[in-house]
Design an enzyme around this catalytic site. Structure first.
Site, mmCIF file in Angstrom:
data_model
loop_
_atom_site.group_PDB
_atom_site.id
_atom_site.type_symbol
_atom_site.label_atom_id
_atom_site.label_comp_id
_atom_site.label_asym_id
_atom_site.label_seq_id
_atom_site.Cartn_x
_atom_site.Cartn_y
_atom_site.Cartn_z
ATOM 1 N N LYS A 122 0.837 -1.193 0.000
ATOM 2 C CA LYS A 122 0.000 0.000 0.000
ATOM 3 C C LYS A 122 0.877 1.249 0.000
ATOM 4 C CE LYS A 122 -3.887 -2.031 2.548
ATOM 5 N NZ LYS A 122 -4.913 -1.871 1.505
ATOM 6 N N ARG B 296 -10.625 -11.243 -0.395
ATOM 7 C CA ARG B 296 -11.472 -12.163 -1.157
ATOM 8 C C ARG B 296 -10.874 -13.566 -1.208
ATOM 9 N NH1 ARG B 296 -11.149 -8.308 -6.258
ATOM 10 N NH2 ARG B 296 -11.040 -6.897 -4.471
#
Length: 514
Positions: free
Chosen positions: A288, A362
């Site tokens: 990130k 996910r």
């Protein structure tokens, strides 16, 4: 946690640090709400005039403190805004009462007792006020060693303003009435579990590792009569849980899959809840950017919500079986971390090309959804801080709902509204599925950038068992509040989706859902 008591005493005679009254926004100025009649009498019927002189309008969340006259036992009157005056024949909405009570409870931090004389014409009103007050009184103080004045001496002063209001006394709530007593008991249990979720979200990642999270679930299971099973990294690898193993393999803190089960002997249906539990998300090799890491301890908010909801179902004795699946991992970059371009074989047997290691939630959810599907529940609901795209679409206070059944999606949206949580139904456009096609695997873990939250939902749908009703709640926006507190919502972890999941379990137990 803040104590809750019901009382039939008058607001004039009850001893407390402050008496809380409601004020609405009228056409000609502030209007004192019902429940405050004794207080208004102590002001010679001029309370509204006094409040207007002090600048009060009755706007939502507005708090005005004033010294009490001699006719009251409490030394302070705290007037809290309820918003617009309701139409004739209509009461204040539950959410208006929750938020007003929450704002008042926050304003009374450091106090021992608050007497809440807000409008409680029914048990439902009492439930809303009690819930809002208990949620508003929350504070996360586990890591504070100072006494509130910066000396850091490890002791707390009695007037420490960071200490939550110790007791909420709900006036006019008919303490001997079964409906009011049940409302109070439910509010107490529900607030305790929302606050459990908040505590977990606020706990720093160096203390809340996957192993520590799993241990907390096991401890709660023993306390509340739940069955807990934990798969560690060896069991996950042996069982073929490629998503959880792949996400967690770059961290010194290995992954876990926790199954929490509440069963009721009269239950006719089973509800499975699946939560994303990334205890810290660095993004992995797809690191990130600066400025996006500081709050990533909150990426386990979905698992916290599921954990709390299962315990709440047990505390409330709901006639439904509720199974919670906590998919726990820490997503870190290292020499052993999954790389962009790697292919993982999931628990379902499907292969996934990992094009972005920051789309990790996910992957862990996929394994848990497949495992939950094996037990053939009547419905599965997963909860996750899944995509920044959902924040862009719905903002910071609303979570998105996707589902493989339109009627179920509509029902969950309605249930969230009942619970007082902002949500919005979102589609699962079939045309976006093609964007996840991979030349080397069954599918990739990312697809089109536009509609990224919907793409994530379509990915998860691939791992839900055939014929099982499923909904996905993307709580990326409301799970962690970085701004100033409002209503009953604190700064930091909010416990988003807990109330919706509990209400869903209640509705399932009542047979209201197919």
């Amino acid at each position: 946690m803040t104590a809750l008591t019901l009382s039939s005493s008058s607001a004039a005679t009850l001893r407390a640090d402050a008496v809380v009254i409601g004020v609405a926004k009228g056409e000609k100025g502030p209007v004192v709400a019902s429940g405050a009649e004794a207080v208004d009498k102590a002001f010679d019927g001029k309370l509204a005039t006094v409040l207007e002189t002090l600048g009060a309008t009755g706007g939502e969340g507005e708090v005005t403190k004033l010294p009490a006259p001699s006719g009251l036992k409490a030394p302070v009157v705290l007037a809290v805004g309820l918003g617009d005056t309701p139409d004739k024949g209509e009461g204040y909405g539950a959410e208006a009462l929750r938020r007003a009570a929450g704002a008042a409870a926050r304003a009374l931090s450091g106090s021992k007792k608050g007497a809440f004389a807000l409008p409680v014409g029914s048990a439902a009103d009492a439930a809303a006020v009690a819930e809002g007050a208990l949620l508003g009184a929350y504070a996360f103080t586990a890591y504070r060693n100072s006494n509130g004045n910066g000396t850091g001496n490890g002791k707390k002063n009695a007037d420490d303003k960071t200490t939550p209001l110790a007791e909420v006394t709900l006036l006019g709530a008919k303490p001997r009435d079964k409906a009011f007593k049940a409302a109070a008991e439910r509010a107490t249990a529900l607030a305790a579990e929302v606050n459990r979720a908040r505590d977990l979200v606020n706990t720093p990642s160096n203390d809340l590792t996957p192993k520590a999270f799993a241990a907390a679930a096991q401890t709660a299971a023993k306390e509340h009569g739940l069955k807990a099973e934990v798969l560690d990294e060896k069991a996950l690898a042996k069982g073929g849980y490629g998503g959880l193993t792949g996400v967690g393999q770059g961290s010194a803190n290995p992954p876990r899959l926790v199954r929490l089960a509440y069963t009721h002997p009269k239950a006719k249906k089973t509800l499975a809840l699946v939560g994303k539990g990334i205890t810290y998300d660095s993004g992995g090799i797809s690191l990130k950017p600066a400025g996006h890491n500081e709050t990533m301890k909150c990426d386990m908010s979905g698992a916290a919500a599921v954990f709390a909801a299962v315990v709440a179902a047990a505390r409330l004795g709901l006639e439904v079986n509720v199974t919670g699946w906590l998919a726990l991992a820490e997503n870190m970059p290292s020499g052993s971390a999954t790389r962009p371009g790697d292919v993982l074989r999931m628990y379902s047997g499907k292969t996934v090309e990992v094009l972005n290691t920051d789309a990790e939630g996910r992957l862990v959810l996929a394994d848990a959804l497949t495992r939950a599907s094996e037990e053939k529940p009547h419905a599965i609901v997963d909860v996750a801080t899944l995509t920044g795209a959902m924040i862009l679409a719905l903002g910071n206070r609303t979570f998105g709902i996707m589902a493989n059944d339109e009627a179920f999606r509509t029902a969950v949206h309605g249930i969230a509204e009942e619970a007082g949580e902002q949500s919005w139904p979102m589609p699962l456009p079939k045309e976006l599925r093609k964007s996840m096609d991979s030349p080397v695997a069954d599918l990739a873990n990312i697809g089109e950038r536009a509609g990224g939250g919907l793409v994530a939902g379509l990915f998860l749908k691939e791992f839900v068992g055939d014929g099982i009703t499923w909904a996905h709640l993307d709580i990326a926006g409301p799970a962690f509040h970085e701004g100033a507190p409002f209503g009953y919502t604190p700064k930091g972890g909010t416990g988003s989706a807990v109330r919706t999941l509990v209400r869903l379990a209640e509705r399932t137990a009542a047979g209201d859902l197919a």
